[in-house]
Design a protein around this motif. Structure first.
Motif, PDB file in Angstrom:
ATOM      1  N   ASN A 220      65.568  -2.138-105.007  1.00  0.00           N
ATOM      2  CA  ASN A 220      64.423  -1.367-104.484  1.00  0.00           C
ATOM      3  C   ASN A 220      64.775   0.111-104.322  1.00  0.00           C
ATOM      4  OD1 ASN A 220      61.805  -1.015-103.631  1.00  0.00           O
ATOM      5  ND2 ASN A 220      62.214  -1.595-101.497  1.00  0.00           N
ATOM      6  N   SER A 221      65.415   0.667-105.371  1.00  0.00           N
ATOM      7  CA  SER A 221      65.869   2.053-105.326  1.00  0.00           C
ATOM      8  C   SER A 221      64.815   3.017-105.837  1.00  0.00           C
ATOM      9  CB  SER A 221      67.148   2.213-106.150  1.00  0.00           C
ATOM     10  OG  SER A 221      66.899   1.881-107.507  1.00  0.00           O
ATOM     11  N   GLY A 222      63.779   2.547-106.470  1.00  0.00           N
ATOM     12  CA  GLY A 222      62.725   3.397-106.993  1.00  0.00           C
ATOM     13  C   GLY A 222      63.042   3.982-108.351  1.00  0.00           C
ATOM     14  N   ARG A 223      64.096   3.570-108.990  1.00  0.00           N
ATOM     15  CA  ARG A 223      64.427   4.061-110.330  1.00  0.00           C
ATOM     16  C   ARG A 223      65.001   2.915-111.158  1.00  0.00           C
ATOM     17  NH1 ARG A 223      69.969   5.946-110.657  1.00  0.00           N
ATOM     18  NH2 ARG A 223      71.084   5.411-108.745  1.00  0.00           N
ATOM     19  N   MET A 224      64.960   3.090-112.497  1.00  0.00           N
ATOM     20  CA  MET A 224      65.444   2.064-113.427  1.00  0.00           C
ATOM     21  C   MET A 224      65.890   2.733-114.710  1.00  0.00           C
ATOM     22  SD  MET A 224      61.923   0.397-114.929  1.00  0.00           S
ATOM     23  CE  MET A 224      61.495  -0.302-113.344  1.00  0.00           C
ATOM     24  N   PRO A 225      66.696   2.036-115.526  1.00  0.00           N
ATOM     25  CA  PRO A 225      67.124   2.633-116.801  1.00  0.00           C
ATOM     26  C   PRO A 225      65.934   2.891-117.719  1.00  0.00           C
ATOM     27  CG  PRO A 225      68.514   0.771-116.204  1.00  0.00           C
ATOM     28  CD  PRO A 225      67.369   0.770-115.242  1.00  0.00           C
TER      29      PRO A 225
ATOM     30  N   ASP B  39      70.768  10.864-112.007  1.00  0.00           N
ATOM     31  CA  ASP B  39      71.329  10.147-113.157  1.00  0.00           C
ATOM     32  C   ASP B  39      70.380  10.339-114.333  1.00  0.00           C
ATOM     33  OD1 ASP B  39      72.585   8.543-114.939  1.00  0.00           O
ATOM     34  OD2 ASP B  39      72.734   6.798-113.608  1.00  0.00           O
ATOM     35  N   PRO B  40      70.784  11.094-115.366  1.00  0.00           N
ATOM     36  CA  PRO B  40      69.857  11.361-116.478  1.00  0.00           C
ATOM     37  C   PRO B  40      69.455  10.100-117.249  1.00  0.00           C
ATOM     38  CG  PRO B  40      71.703  12.909-116.485  1.00  0.00           C
ATOM     39  CD  PRO B  40      72.043  11.853-115.498  1.00  0.00           C
ATOM     40  N   GLY B  41      70.225   9.024-117.133  1.00  0.00           N
ATOM     41  CA  GLY B  41      69.883   7.802-117.866  1.00  0.00           C
ATOM     42  C   GLY B  41      68.845   6.947-117.178  1.00  0.00           C
ATOM     43  N   TYR B  42      68.304   7.392-116.024  1.00  0.00           N
ATOM     44  CA  TYR B  42      67.348   6.600-115.264  1.00  0.00           C
ATOM     45  C   TYR B  42      66.017   7.339-115.169  1.00  0.00           C
ATOM     46  CZ  TYR B  42      70.809   3.173-113.746  1.00  0.00           C
ATOM     47  OH  TYR B  42      71.755   2.168-113.708  1.00  0.00           O
ATOM     48  N   VAL B  43      64.981   6.584-114.817  1.00  0.00           N
ATOM     49  CA  VAL B  43      63.618   7.115-114.676  1.00  0.00           C
ATOM     50  C   VAL B  43      63.121   6.792-113.278  1.00  0.00           C
ATOM     51  CG1 VAL B  43      61.232   6.997-115.507  1.00  0.00           C
ATOM     52  CG2 VAL B  43      63.133   6.891-117.125  1.00  0.00           C
ATOM     53  N   GLU B  44      62.491   7.788-112.629  1.00  0.00           N
ATOM     54  CA  GLU B  44      61.901   7.573-111.308  1.00  0.00           C
ATOM     55  C   GLU B  44      60.535   6.909-111.512  1.00  0.00           C
ATOM     56  OE1 GLU B  44      63.337   8.091-108.499  1.00  0.00           O
ATOM     57  OE2 GLU B  44      65.087   9.260-109.138  1.00  0.00           O
ATOM     58  N   TYR B  45      60.541   5.572-111.615  1.00  0.00           N
ATOM     59  CA  TYR B  45      59.312   4.862-111.957  1.00  0.00           C
ATOM     60  C   TYR B  45      58.312   4.870-110.793  1.00  0.00           C
ATOM     61  CZ  TYR B  45      60.616   0.783-109.115  1.00  0.00           C
ATOM     62  OH  TYR B  45      60.929  -0.044-108.074  1.00  0.00           O
ATOM     63  N   ARG B  46      58.807   4.955-109.535  1.00  0.00           N
ATOM     64  CA  ARG B  46      57.898   4.928-108.392  1.00  0.00           C
ATOM     65  C   ARG B  46      57.048   6.195-108.358  1.00  0.00           C
ATOM     66  NH1 ARG B  46      60.660   2.457-103.407  1.00  0.00           N
ATOM     67  NH2 ARG B  46      60.491   0.667-104.840  1.00  0.00           N
ATOM     68  N   ARG B  47      57.635   7.320-108.693  1.00  0.00           N
ATOM     69  CA  ARG B  47      56.864   8.575-108.747  1.00  0.00           C
ATOM     70  C   ARG B  47      55.797   8.499-109.851  1.00  0.00           C
ATOM     71  NH1 ARG B  47      58.474  13.712-110.907  1.00  0.00           N
ATOM     72  NH2 ARG B  47      60.501  12.804-111.403  1.00  0.00           N
ATOM     73  N   PHE B  48      56.178   7.871-110.961  1.00  0.00           N
ATOM     74  CA  PHE B  48      55.217   7.669-112.060  1.00  0.00           C
ATOM     75  C   PHE B  48      54.069   6.759-111.613  1.00  0.00           C
ATOM     76  CE2 PHE B  48      54.081   4.689-115.504  1.00  0.00           C
ATOM     77  CZ  PHE B  48      53.351   5.531-116.307  1.00  0.00           C
ATOM     78  N   CYS B  49      54.383   5.679-110.905  1.00  0.00           N
ATOM     79  CA  CYS B  49      53.344   4.748-110.451  1.00  0.00           C
ATOM     80  C   CYS B  49      52.423   5.417-109.431  1.00  0.00           C
ATOM     81  CB  CYS B  49      53.982   3.494-109.862  1.00  0.00           C
ATOM     82  SG  CYS B  49      54.870   2.476-111.076  1.00  0.00           S
ATOM     83  N   ASP B  50      52.970   6.250-108.562  1.00  0.00           N
ATOM     84  CA  ASP B  50      52.131   6.956-107.588  1.00  0.00           C
ATOM     85  C   ASP B  50      51.155   7.889-108.289  1.00  0.00           C
ATOM     86  OD1 ASP B  50      53.428   5.629-105.590  1.00  0.00           O
ATOM     87  OD2 ASP B  50      54.834   7.289-105.133  1.00  0.00           O
ATOM     88  N   GLU B  51      51.636   8.526-109.359  1.00  0.00           N
ATOM     89  CA  GLU B  51      50.750   9.408-110.116  1.00  0.00           C
ATOM     90  C   GLU B  51      49.593   8.636-110.734  1.00  0.00           C
ATOM     91  OE1 GLU B  51      49.148  12.767-111.852  1.00  0.00           O
ATOM     92  OE2 GLU B  51      50.729  12.631-110.335  1.00  0.00           O
ATOM     93  N   ILE B  52      49.876   7.479-111.270  1.00  0.00           N
ATOM     94  CA  ILE B  52      48.822   6.691-111.903  1.00  0.00           C
ATOM     95  C   ILE B  52      47.897   6.080-110.850  1.00  0.00           C
ATOM     96  CG2 ILE B  52      48.364   4.732-113.438  1.00  0.00           C
ATOM     97  CD1 ILE B  52      49.636   7.156-114.808  1.00  0.00           C
ATOM     98  N   GLU B  53      48.435   5.627-109.730  1.00  0.00           N
ATOM     99  CA  GLU B  53      47.611   5.003-108.688  1.00  0.00           C
ATOM    100  C   GLU B  53      46.716   6.016-107.984  1.00  0.00           C
ATOM    101  OE1 GLU B  53      47.248   1.843-107.825  1.00  0.00           O
ATOM    102  OE2 GLU B  53      48.622   1.161-109.415  1.00  0.00           O
TER     103      GLU B  53
END
Length: 921
Positions: free
Chosen positions: A739-744, A776-790
């Protein structure tokens, strides 16, 4: 005509026993060669009839004896009528002094007749008789019943047990050794069920010997007779017997219950009615079917008349009802039922005059030549007209002429009448088309008049034990171990407690039986073969023991080589080299030239027949192969040909069976591979691998209509999420265990693919660059992306901002995003104006026709469907091809990868321009 005194001879006695055993009427078969009914046939015809009827081949001395006895005129013609009287042992009608019953002599039924069907040599039969006498004396003294000893194994009470059960529970006596029991097995094995022993036949023969011994003690010299044998011929008059035969065949073929036509006259159920009542019942029952004349009916009445003038109808009906069967058969499960001869129940052809017969032969020859030239298949066309409850195998004369005309086999009316008269059924007046087709088509076989039926095949000859060499025997054992994946050591280790590698010979044989080397399993290891193994693996230190470890090592060499770890370069032979053919397989090189020629010609003829008719053989054979081992029995093999309507004679069938037979049965897979060889499939692995590598080398496909701006990518995603109500966070939280808010990045792409957002590679790269993690450049902040879409639905932490106004996101209408140039817009409006005027004048309904093509009710149709609807509305003629292109550009949307047209927007625009009320044109 000269007469001869009948003197009994050993040859006639043997023939008489065989005739009564098989229930054969010998005179009927000689009459086919005696057209004038003179009572004489030629010598070759006489012995040919014996061979075809009883499968009886006499020696030259026996043939000479018969010729001297029955060649009364000394002109090469045999008096078969006198021969039949000697065989049947009928009384002499001229001898009025002696009782006829005392003149008849019954052939004794004992060994070698109906209950014991396996023939043996003369020496073996004498030895078997001695064994049975010893067994009868032993059982009589000790009160043993051999039937009771085997009834526990016979669950279905059919009188048979397996060979192993027969050996296991044999009740003695001790004077009967193994060779004697083997002789009993050879004698009483059931030919219809391989591996089964008919113990009930043995019981009946022992009981017959017991009765014979008892009568011999009371009346020395008395001859034992067969009390179970009831002859089918009831009268001494041959003409009356022929009438009875004709009646029995008619009753059997038409399924007539003769008793039903007589019992209404017998109110007291006494079995006797008046003569007039008997004649009326007989005419109603089978007068038309049997073609009985008035004198023939009177003969039957005279035979069954009693002293007061009445007739015994029940005896007559019992004789008819028991045709080809046995009374109270449900109480006699082991009784052998006499089946009708193959072809004996077939409809006979009507005799014509000599001139008419010659003309019929000419017409049939012309039709046969025309069918061969044009390759006409006639039988299916006749069969299509035979549509009753069951196939009656007849058609009407009108249908017969119509079918011939349809097939192009035109004959003049006079010849057609002759054909109808020749092949007409006298009972119904219809035409027997199978006989006609058989007379014209050489390949079709409608009926065959033979003595042996498929259910009564001659018993297989006893095959002596094959003496194999040591190499052949070891090859057979290695094959069994290889195909069944047996572990040889496990079968011996439990008997060798000291692990000395040596056990006794009795234990060695028991272990071999565990491996399947026994009569009940894979290979019947006889005494000579077992002695050979014991001699080759004899323990030099102990004569009564065998080196099982050495034997196991030699056999298990089929899997691997001993000490292979010490020889890394040694070549192990492939496993296929240890496989041997099934035991009993015939080697074609060992046969003579005539057999090979017959086999080749038979297979060639069958292959040509199968290719012409496009027959699929494998399913018919597989229906009989319940265990899927590729084998069927001899009877099933011939039955398959009968079901496929492929005729083969006995010689051809015997040749095929001899070549494709082994110890299991008939190998039909080998037969089908030779008859219909199929090419093996190509090895396509290398080719498929090359195609896959070539496909991968091409790279990814070019992107079509990809968005190059990040804002447009986000807008595309928001539109997709808004329309389909997707929660992107549900697709991504499963990959974020902490539950870190980021993924590869690769996981981020996988989640977007699972969400079915239909993004291209370049669009995914834009998202990854935008929301890349700073740590970490190899990861993506997916939670920030989801907040933008929501944010299209609500604002995060809205509970902390009660005065904030939330503007809902409204996805644009797809067709409104389509843009046209000013020139195209002007032409488009002119096109819509023309459509509007036509719709307004005629008050057209546009929606119903479009909805007929919209099966999923999503508001879209294809370009071709759109144009078809306009054509049905008669609007296509007023539009040009450019007008259709412009309408497609204005209203097209992309649905599932295809470009469709939004017909709802088109209709609403037309209605709006026409000034109609909303949804009310």
């Amino acid at each position: 005509m000269a007469t001869a005194v009948s003197v009994q001879s050993p040859v006639s006695n043997d023939i008489r026993t065989l005739v009564q055993t098989r229930r054969i009427r010998v005179s009927q078969f000689f009459q086919d060669y005696d057209k004038l009914r003179s009572g004489y046939v030629t010598t070759p015809q006489f012995f040919r009839c014996l061979w075809q009827t009883m499968n009886l081949k006499l020696s030259p001395e026996e043939e000479k004896d018969i010729i001297e006895r029955y060649d009364l005129k000394k002109d090469g013609h045999i008096n078969y009528r006198l021969f039949c009287e000697d065989i049947d042992l009928r009384f002499n009608p001229k001898d009025v002094h002696d009782d006829p019953a005392s003149q008849k002599v019954e052939a004794p039924e004992f060994l070698g007749t109906i209950r014991s069907v396996q023939p043996l040599t003369q020496t073996s039969e004498e030895h078997l008789l001695n064994i049975l006498h010893r067994m009868e004396h032993f059982y009589n003294v000790h009160g043993i019943s051999i039937r009771t000893a085997y009834e526990d194994f016979d669950v279905h009470h059919i009188g048979t047990v397996t060979e192993s059960q027969f050996y296991r529970n044999f009740p003695g006596p001790s004077s009967v050794n193994d060779s004697d029991i083997k002789l009993l097995v050879d004698k009483y094995k059931d030919p219809a069920q391989p591996g089964m022993i008919n113990y009930l036949n043995l019981f009946h023969d022992i009981m017959a010997i017991s009765d014979y011994v008892a009568k011999e003690k009371t009346s020395p010299g008395i001859v034992a007779t067969n009390v179970d044998f009831v002859p089918l011929i009831l009268a001494g008059d041959p003409a009356l017997n022929q009438i009875f035969d004709k009646l029995r065949v008619a009753i059997f073929k038409n399924g007539i219950r003769s008793l039903e036509f007589f019992k209404d006259y017998d109110k007291l159920r006494s079995g006797i009615i008046t003569e007039n009542q008997f004649v009326c019942g007989l005419v109603l029952a089978a007068g038309k079917e049997a073609q009985l004349s008035r004198p023939e009916i009177q003969k039957i009445v005279d035979f069954y008349r009693i002293s007061d003038g009445r007739v015994r109808y029940r005896e007559f009906c019992d004789m008819l009802e028991n045709t080809f069967t046995v009374p109270d058969l449900e109480k006699k499960p082991t009784e052998m039922v006499v089946r009708p001869l193959r072809g004996s129940l077939f409809r006979g052809l009507k005799p014509l005059s000599k001139e008419e017969e010659e003309r019929v032969l000419v017409v049939l020859r012309e039709l046969r030549d025309k069918c061969q030239q044009q390759r006409v298949l006639m039988y299916p066309y006749f069969k299509d007209y035979d549509r009753s409850c069951a196939y009656t195998r007849v058609v009407t004369p009108l249908q017969f002429g119509r079918i011939l005309h349809f097939l192009g086999l035109n004959v003049n009316p006079q010849d057609l009448k002759l054909l109808v008269a020749k092949f007409q059924d006298p009972a119904s007046g219809d035409v027997d088309y199978p006989s006609f087709v058989q007379a014209v088509d050489d390949e079709f076989v409608g009926h065959v008049l033979e003595i042996e039926t498929m259910d009564e095949l001659p018993p297989e000859k006893k095959v002596p034990d094959v003496v194999l060499s040591f190499d052949d025997l070891m090859a057979r054992i290695r094959h069994i171990v290889l195909t069944n994946r047996l572990r040889v050591k496990e079968a011996f280790e439990d008997f060798d407690h000291l692990r000395s590698g040596s056990i006794s010979k009795t234990r060695f044989r028991r272990c071999l039986a565990t491996l399947g080397l026994s009569k009940l399993r894979h290979h019947d290891l006889n005494d000579s073969q077992f002695a050979l193994l014991c001699r080759m693996y004899q323990n030099p230190m102990k004569e009564d023991q065998v080196l099982w470890a050495k034997f196991a090592a030699d056999v298990e060499s089929v899997f691997t080589k001993s000490g292979l770890h010490k020889e890394p370069t040694a070549q192990v032979p492939p496993l296929e080299t240890f496989k041997v053919p099934v035991a009993g397989t015939m080697n074609l090189s060992d046969t003579n030239e005539n057999h090979r020629q017959l086999l080749d010609s038979t297979i060639s003829r069958l292959r040509q027949r199968v290719e012409q008719r496009r027959i699929l053989l494998r399913p018919v054979f597989q229906d009989f192969d319940l265990h899927n081992h590729g084998h069927v029995t001899r009877i099933q093999f011939r039955q398959c040909f009968a079901m496929l309507d492929i005729h083969i004679n006995d010689e051809e069938a015997a040749a095929l069976e001899a070549y494709f037979k082994d110890d299991i049965g008939i190998n039909y897979l080998k037969f089908l591979q030779i008859l219909q060889p199929c090419e093996p499939e190509d090895y396509k692995y290398i080719k498929r691998l090359e195609e896959l590598q070539e496909t991968q080398a091409r790279g990814s496909l070019p992107e079509k209509n990809a968005v190059g701006d990040l804002e447009k990518v986000l807008f595309k995603i928001k539109t997709k999420v808004s329309r389909e109500r997707i929660r992107l966070e549900d697709f991504m939280t499963d990959y974020d265990k902490l539950n870190s808010g980021r993924m590869p990045k690769n996981t981020f792409r996988r989640a977007l693919i699972l969400a079915r957002l239909e993004l291209y590679e370049s669009e995914l790269s834009l998202l990854e660059d935008k929301y890349e993690s700073e740590r970490d450049p190899g990861y993506v902040e997916y939670r920030r992306f989801c907040d933008e879409i929501e944010s299209i639905f609500t604002i995060k932490h809205l509970e902390k901002m009660p005065q904030e106004e939330v503007l809902p996101f409204k996805p644009p209408v797809e067709w409104e995003l389509n843009s046209l140039t000013p020139e195209e817009t002007e032409k488009f409006m002119q096109c819509m104006t023309k459509i509007k005027e036509k719709v307004r004048q005629h008050r057209m309904q546009l929606f119903p026709l479009f909805e007929d093509y919209d099966r999923v009710h999503n508001g879209y149709v294809s370009r071709f469907q759109f144009r078809r609807v306009l054509s049905e509305l008669q609007l296509e003629s007023m539009l040009t091809e450019m007008d259709f292109v412009l309408m497609w550009k204005q209203f097209h949307v992309q649905v599932g990868g295809s470009d469709d047209i939004n017909y709802i927007a088109f209709c609403e625009m037309v209605y709006h321009m026409a000034g109609f009320e909303w949804r009310k044109p």
